[in-house]
Design a protein around this motif. Structure first.
Motif, PDB file in Angstrom:
ATOM      1  N   TYR A  50      -4.155   2.731  58.019  1.00 61.35           N
ATOM      2  CA  TYR A  50      -3.303   2.817  56.836  1.00 61.35           C
ATOM      3  C   TYR A  50      -3.203   4.260  56.377  1.00 61.35           C
ATOM      4  O   TYR A  50      -4.205   4.908  56.071  1.00 61.35           O
ATOM      5  N   MET A  51      -1.977   4.794  56.340  1.00 63.47           N
ATOM      6  CA  MET A  51      -1.720   6.146  55.848  1.00 63.47           C
ATOM      7  C   MET A  51      -1.197   6.029  54.423  1.00 63.47           C
ATOM      8  O   MET A  51      -0.105   5.515  54.191  1.00 63.47           O
ATOM      9  N   SER A  52      -1.964   6.507  53.463  1.00 58.93           N
ATOM     10  CA  SER A  52      -1.613   6.272  52.052  1.00 58.93           C
ATOM     11  C   SER A  52      -0.276   6.898  51.679  1.00 58.93           C
ATOM     12  O   SER A  52       0.443   6.371  50.827  1.00 58.93           O
ATOM     13  N   TRP A  53       0.075   8.027  52.283  1.00 57.80           N
ATOM     14  CA  TRP A  53       1.323   8.701  51.929  1.00 57.80           C
ATOM     15  C   TRP A  53       2.554   7.955  52.446  1.00 57.80           C
ATOM     16  O   TRP A  53       3.681   8.297  52.092  1.00 57.80           O
ATOM     17  N   GLN A  54       2.358   6.926  53.276  1.00 57.08           N
ATOM     18  CA  GLN A  54       3.478   6.121  53.767  1.00 57.08           C
ATOM     19  C   GLN A  54       3.666   4.839  52.961  1.00 57.08           C
ATOM     20  O   GLN A  54       4.553   4.042  53.265  1.00 57.08           O
ATOM     21  N   ASP A  55       2.880   4.641  51.929  1.00 57.44           N
ATOM     22  CA  ASP A  55       2.972   3.417  51.138  1.00 57.44           C
ATOM     23  C   ASP A  55       4.333   3.331  50.454  1.00 57.44           C
ATOM     24  O   ASP A  55       4.958   4.349  50.135  1.00 57.44           O
ATOM     25  N   SER A  56       4.801   2.094  50.230  1.00 53.97           N
ATOM     26  CA  SER A  56       6.103   1.884  49.583  1.00 53.97           C
ATOM     27  C   SER A  56       6.040   2.113  48.080  1.00 53.97           C
ATOM     28  O   SER A  56       7.083   2.294  47.438  1.00 53.97           O
ATOM     29  N   SER A  57       4.841   2.100  47.510  1.00 58.62           N
ATOM     30  CA  SER A  57       4.676   2.340  46.079  1.00 58.62           C
ATOM     31  C   SER A  57       4.563   3.839  45.820  1.00 58.62           C
ATOM     32  O   SER A  57       3.683   4.510  46.368  1.00 58.62           O
ATOM     33  N   ALA A  58       5.451   4.358  44.975  1.00 60.69           N
ATOM     34  CA  ALA A  58       5.393   5.783  44.650  1.00 60.69           C
ATOM     35  C   ALA A  58       4.059   6.151  44.007  1.00 60.69           C
ATOM     36  O   ALA A  58       3.513   7.233  44.239  1.00 60.69           O
ATOM     37  N   LYS A  59       3.521   5.232  43.212  1.00 59.31           N
ATOM     38  CA  LYS A  59       2.251   5.485  42.545  1.00 59.31           C
ATOM     39  C   LYS A  59       1.134   5.640  43.556  1.00 59.31           C
ATOM     40  O   LYS A  59       0.295   6.549  43.453  1.00 59.31           O
ATOM     41  N   VAL A  60       1.111   4.768  44.555  1.00 62.59           N
ATOM     42  CA  VAL A  60       0.051   4.815  45.558  1.00 62.59           C
ATOM     43  C   VAL A  60       0.237   6.018  46.479  1.00 62.59           C
ATOM     44  O   VAL A  60      -0.715   6.756  46.755  1.00 62.59           O
ATOM     45  N   LYS A  61       1.446   6.235  46.956  1.00 59.48           N
ATOM     46  CA  LYS A  61       1.673   7.288  47.943  1.00 59.48           C
ATOM     47  C   LYS A  61       1.407   8.676  47.371  1.00 59.48           C
ATOM     48  O   LYS A  61       1.135   9.609  48.121  1.00 59.48           O
ATOM     49  N   ASN A  62       1.466   8.817  46.053  1.00 60.08           N
ATOM     50  CA  ASN A  62       1.203  10.109  45.424  1.00 60.08           C
ATOM     51  C   ASN A  62      -0.215  10.236  44.874  1.00 60.08           C
ATOM     52  O   ASN A  62      -0.563  11.264  44.290  1.00 60.08           O
ATOM     53  N   THR A  63      -1.021   9.207  45.069  1.00 60.75           N
ATOM     54  CA  THR A  63      -2.405   9.229  44.575  1.00 60.75           C
ATOM     55  C   THR A  63      -3.297  10.021  45.528  1.00 60.75           C
ATOM     56  O   THR A  63      -3.129   9.983  46.749  1.00 60.75           O
ATOM     57  N   LYS A  64      -4.250  10.723  44.955  1.00 63.37           N
ATOM     58  CA  LYS A  64      -5.297  11.396  45.730  1.00 63.37           C
ATOM     59  C   LYS A  64      -6.642  10.922  45.194  1.00 63.37           C
ATOM     60  O   LYS A  64      -6.808  10.706  43.999  1.00 63.37           O
ATOM     61  N   TRP A  65      -7.588  10.747  46.089  1.00 58.04           N
ATOM     62  CA  TRP A  65      -8.916  10.246  45.738  1.00 58.04           C
ATOM     63  C   TRP A  65      -9.976  11.285  46.091  1.00 58.04           C
ATOM     64  O   TRP A  65      -9.807  12.055  47.040  1.00 58.04           O
ATOM     65  N   ASP A  66     -11.097  11.281  45.345  1.00 57.06           N
ATOM     66  CA  ASP A  66     -12.246  12.018  45.863  1.00 57.06           C
ATOM     67  C   ASP A  66     -12.810  11.209  47.027  1.00 57.06           C
ATOM     68  O   ASP A  66     -12.415  10.070  47.267  1.00 57.06           O
ATOM     69  N   TRP A  67     -13.753  11.802  47.753  1.00 56.43           N
ATOM     70  CA  TRP A  67     -14.185  11.179  49.009  1.00 56.43           C
ATOM     71  C   TRP A  67     -14.817   9.806  48.792  1.00 56.43           C
ATOM     72  O   TRP A  67     -14.518   8.862  49.517  1.00 56.43           O
ATOM     73  N   PHE A  68     -15.658   9.684  47.776  1.00 54.75           N
ATOM     74  CA  PHE A  68     -16.363   8.422  47.547  1.00 54.75           C
ATOM     75  C   PHE A  68     -15.382   7.320  47.154  1.00 54.75           C
ATOM     76  O   PHE A  68     -15.414   6.205  47.700  1.00 54.75           O
ATOM     77  N   ASN A  69     -14.492   7.587  46.214  1.00 57.05           N
ATOM     78  CA  ASN A  69     -13.523   6.582  45.798  1.00 57.05           C
ATOM     79  C   ASN A  69     -12.499   6.294  46.888  1.00 57.05           C
ATOM     80  O   ASN A  69     -11.951   5.190  46.955  1.00 57.05           O
ATOM     81  N   ALA A  70     -12.246   7.282  47.732  1.00 57.45           N
ATOM     82  CA  ALA A  70     -11.363   7.052  48.875  1.00 57.45           C
ATOM     83  C   ALA A  70     -11.965   5.998  49.802  1.00 57.45           C
ATOM     84  O   ALA A  70     -11.271   5.082  50.264  1.00 57.45           O
ATOM     85  N   ARG A  71     -13.257   6.132  50.075  1.00 57.74           N
ATOM     86  CA  ARG A  71     -13.917   5.123  50.916  1.00 57.74           C
ATOM     87  C   ARG A  71     -13.780   3.734  50.306  1.00 57.74           C
ATOM     88  O   ARG A  71     -13.504   2.756  51.009  1.00 57.74           O
ATOM     89  N   ASN A  72     -13.979   3.655  48.998  1.00 58.03           N
ATOM     90  CA  ASN A  72     -13.953   2.338  48.365  1.00 58.03           C
ATOM     91  C   ASN A  72     -12.558   1.718  48.343  1.00 58.03           C
ATOM     92  O   ASN A  72     -12.419   0.497  48.426  1.00 58.03           O
ATOM     93  N   TYR A  73     -11.530   2.551  48.201  1.00 55.60           N
ATOM     94  CA  TYR A  73     -10.177   1.996  48.272  1.00 55.60           C
ATOM     95  C   TYR A  73      -9.952   1.365  49.645  1.00 55.60           C
ATOM     96  O   TYR A  73      -9.341   0.302  49.763  1.00 55.60           O
TER      97      TYR A  73
END
Length: 284
Positions: free
Chosen positions: A112-135
């Motif tokens: 899953y590539m987050s920048w390809q998501d259909s939701s503008a909110k999701v595709k523009n989100t950035k996470w720190d490393w720990f929260n990225a893992r949890n997503y």
């Protein structure tokens, strides 16, 4: 065979009401004739259609509409004090992951590539490393690990000028239990893929890796620059940077609090746990 007249009549009415006016063979006659009945029976006909279409309540868009796919889950993750815990897979999100925009397949696994998501909110989100893992973990995935050149080359095919960087599951072993001799020196031997606990080869060796020859200080990666030269946090997480230092698409050590887009990858252990824990939910 005797068919009750009431059943036969309702069947005819439902069939006629379901015919699209644009496809009616007799012009507007039936449309006008049955318009009143169509209005009355619309709940019935919609019920028939819904019966055959099935429920869409478990799609990723429906889950998001119902608040079931938060970007930063409240039941796990890292808080402002740097404390938190890892997430377990949510069965509905694990099931819906294959229908997400941004899902691509390689070697029998979903990525899953987050920048390809259909939701503008999701595709523009950035996470720190720990929260990225949890997503990722919420959907039975984890941050991507590169264990073969073929997998890495395939992923690089999705990296263009709009993707400056992204997190991987690469991590330096700098916490409890990392005092074994095999992890020293840490910059060379202390790295592993946290998604599957596989130790990475030495950063200065000939086995597959793609650590950059340069960075912010002009030194080969990893170099722990933020802590060693700037007095900041230890660069204990691994990101892929896209020509950030004129070096092409390369691996860099980065302090884990920085925020970036993500690539999630299926993890069989997470999927097996969710399937065993929730046997009544079909998780592909």
């Amino acid at each position: 065979m005797n068919i009750p007249r009431t059943v036969l009549f309702l069947s005819v009415i439902v069939t006629l009401c379901c015919v699209s006016p644009a496809n009616a063979q007799f012009g507007n006659f039936f449309r006008d004739l049955f318009r009143p009945l169509n209005n009355i029976l619309r709940p019935v006909t919609n019920g028939f259609r819904g019966l055959f279409r099935g429920s869409n309540s478990n799609t990723i868009n429906a889950l998001r509409s119902n608040g079931k796919d938060p970007l930063f889950p409240a039941d796990c993750g890292r808080d402002d004090d740097g404390k938190g815990k890892l997430c377990f897979g949510d069965p509905d999100l694990c099931r819906a992951r294959t229908g997400m925009a941004g899902i691509n397949q390689f070697g029998g696994r979903n990525y899953y590539m987050s920048w390809q998501d259909s939701s503008a909110k999701v595709k523009n989100t950035k996470w720190d490393w720990f929260n990225a893992r949890n997503y990722c973990r919420k959907r039975c995935m984890d941050l991507v690990s590169f264990e073969t050149q073929q997998e890495y080359d395939w992923v690089k095919g999705f990296i263009d000028g709009s993707v400056p960087y992204f997190w991987t599951s690469g991590r330096k072993c700098n916490f409890g239990g990392c005092d074994k001799p095999e992890f020293f020196p840490k910059l060379i031997n202390g790295w592993f893929w946290s998604a599957n606990q596989v130790k990475m080869p030495p950063t200065n060796g000939n086995q597959f890796h793609d650590w950059s020859h340069t960075g912010g200080a002009g030194r080969p990666q990893p170099d722990n620059r933020e802590q060693a030269q700037q007095g900041g946090e230890e660069e204990a997480c691994m990101a892929v940077l896209n020509n950030f230092y004129g070096d092409g698409i390369k691996w860099h050590d980065v302090a884990c609090h920085h925020e970036k887009p993500i690539i999630c990858e299926d993890v069989e252990g997470h999927l097996a746990f969710a399937r065993q824990t929730f046997p009544n939910i079909r998780i592909p």
